[in-house]
Design a protein around this motif. Structure first.
Motif, PDB file in Angstrom:
ATOM      1  N   ILE A  99      -1.010  -9.377   3.194  1.00 41.11           N
ATOM      2  CA  ILE A  99      -2.367  -8.847   3.220  1.00 41.11           C
ATOM      3  C   ILE A  99      -2.568  -8.014   4.484  1.00 41.11           C
ATOM      4  N   SER A 100      -2.787  -6.721   4.291  1.00 44.15           N
ATOM      5  CA  SER A 100      -3.013  -5.815   5.419  1.00 44.15           C
ATOM      6  C   SER A 100      -4.468  -5.341   5.406  1.00 44.15           C
ATOM      7  N   THR A 101      -4.739  -4.220   6.035  1.00 45.65           N
ATOM      8  CA  THR A 101      -6.127  -3.853   6.314  1.00 45.65           C
ATOM      9  C   THR A 101      -6.332  -2.347   6.397  1.00 45.65           C
ATOM     10  N   ASP A 102      -7.578  -1.932   6.159  1.00 44.96           N
ATOM     11  CA  ASP A 102      -7.958  -0.529   6.375  1.00 44.96           C
ATOM     12  C   ASP A 102      -7.811  -0.140   7.840  1.00 44.96           C
ATOM     13  N   ARG A 147      -3.532  -3.502   1.256  1.00 48.04           N
ATOM     14  CA  ARG A 147      -4.526  -3.172   2.293  1.00 48.04           C
ATOM     15  C   ARG A 147      -5.928  -3.380   1.720  1.00 48.04           C
ATOM     16  N   ILE A 148      -6.712  -4.167   2.420  1.00 50.17           N
ATOM     17  CA  ILE A 148      -8.049  -4.522   1.946  1.00 50.17           C
ATOM     18  C   ILE A 148      -9.084  -4.151   3.006  1.00 50.17           C
ATOM     19  N   ILE A 204       3.150  -0.610  -1.784  1.00 54.53           N
ATOM     20  CA  ILE A 204       1.912  -0.665  -0.996  1.00 54.53           C
ATOM     21  C   ILE A 204       0.741  -0.308  -1.901  1.00 54.53           C
ATOM     22  N   TYR A 205      -0.310  -1.110  -1.831  1.00 57.51           N
ATOM     23  CA  TYR A 205      -1.508  -0.859  -2.632  1.00 57.51           C
ATOM     24  C   TYR A 205      -2.750  -0.965  -1.755  1.00 57.51           C
ATOM     25  N   HIS A 206      -3.765  -0.196  -2.116  1.00 51.43           N
ATOM     26  CA  HIS A 206      -5.092  -0.362  -1.535  1.00 51.43           C
ATOM     27  C   HIS A 206      -5.934  -1.092  -2.571  1.00 51.43           C
TER      28      HIS A 206
END
Length: 280
Positions: A99-102, A147-148, A204-206
């Motif tokens: 879980i990544s980030t903006d 990325r959330i 990789i997804y947003h």
């Protein structure tokens, strides 16, 4: 299928576990008391013993302002901890969801960031999350990097809960109006993650709920839906200084995500959240 969830007591991890239960998927939920991800030996032992098919890595250091001072701790959790989890996934041949980030982006311009755009974090938290992405990519091919942004859920603290509390305490409030992004309901996001892990569409997804707004617009909608009468004043980022710099443009392009599904509009997600929140 067996799934190990790190950070299972956190805002997203809580809903991931709930969604796994609903889908009758076996899981082991871990948190700091049962798995300190900054402890390499412990990470290896727990993951090897459970031998999962998938690890959904929700655990993270997320105190954005504190991270500017607590850099060693933030790095230990977000970079080293992620490295240990990724290495253990490689050893056990498990898929990994990171879980990544903006906040990996600099927030310049007004176009949605694509998954292929070059990260350029403007704060230390964002820097460590980007380095975490690199650790995962270095170790694994079977990985999802998600990325959330602007998450809110039933469990844990978030912007919606803060607004609801302040709405009862005050008659007037000022909220930043020049930072734009997408609110994301953890229950919707967790459902997406559970769908994803049952595929091999790695990459990789947003992933956010549909639509964009400012924090000011988000606050106004919270109060409107909750029936709270309060005056909300829009202010600039410069009028609300914080230790860590925030990106002004957190729009994320979700074209790749649509191969799976579109999440609900953020206004609908907020409505569902408030209904769940009131029922507690």
């Amino acid at each position: 299928m067996k799934v190990l969830v790190t950070g299972a007591n956190g805002q997203l991890g809580y809903d991931v576990v709930k969604r796994l239960e609903q889908n009758k998927i076996g899981y082991l939920g871990t948190d700091i008391d049962t798995l300190d991800i900054s402890n390499e030996e412990q990470v290896k032992r727990v993951i090897n013993d459970y031998n999962p098919d998938v690890v959904i890595h929700c655990a993270a250091y997320t105190a954005v302002d504190k991270a500017e001072d607590e850099r060693k701790l933030c790095y230990a959790v977000n970079v080293l901890g992620t490295r240990y989890v990724a290495d253990s996934c490689k050893e056990t041949n498990a898929k990994m969801v990171y879980i990544s980030t903006d906040y990996v982006f600099d927030g310049e311009g007004d176009k949605p960031f694509e998954v292929t755009d070059t990260p350029n974090p403007v704060n230390y938290y964002g820097q460590t999350k980007h380095e975490g992405e690199l650790e995962v990519q270095k170790s694994l091919e079977k990985c999802f990097i998600i990325r959330i942004s602007w998450v809110f859920g039933i469990h844990g603290n978030n912007f919606v809960k803060t607004m609801l509390r302040l709405g009862k305490e005050r008659d007037e409030l000022s909220v930043v109006s020049d930072q734009i992004g997408s609110p994301t309901y953890t229950y919707d996001l967790a459902g997406l993650l559970v769908d994803m892990i049952q595929t091999e569409k790695y990459g990789i997804y947003h992933a956010t709920n549909e639509g964009y707004c400012s924090w000011y617009e988000f606050a106004c909608e919270i109060f409107r839906q909750a029936g709270i009468d309060i005056k909300v004043n829009p202010i600039k980022t410069e009028d609300y200084p914080t230790k860590a710099r925030r990106p002004k443009n957190s729009r994320l392009s979700k074209e790749l995500l649509y191969e799976f599904k579109k999440l609900k509009k953020w206004q609908t997600a907020l409505k569902n959240y408030l209904n769940s929140y009131e029922m507690r």
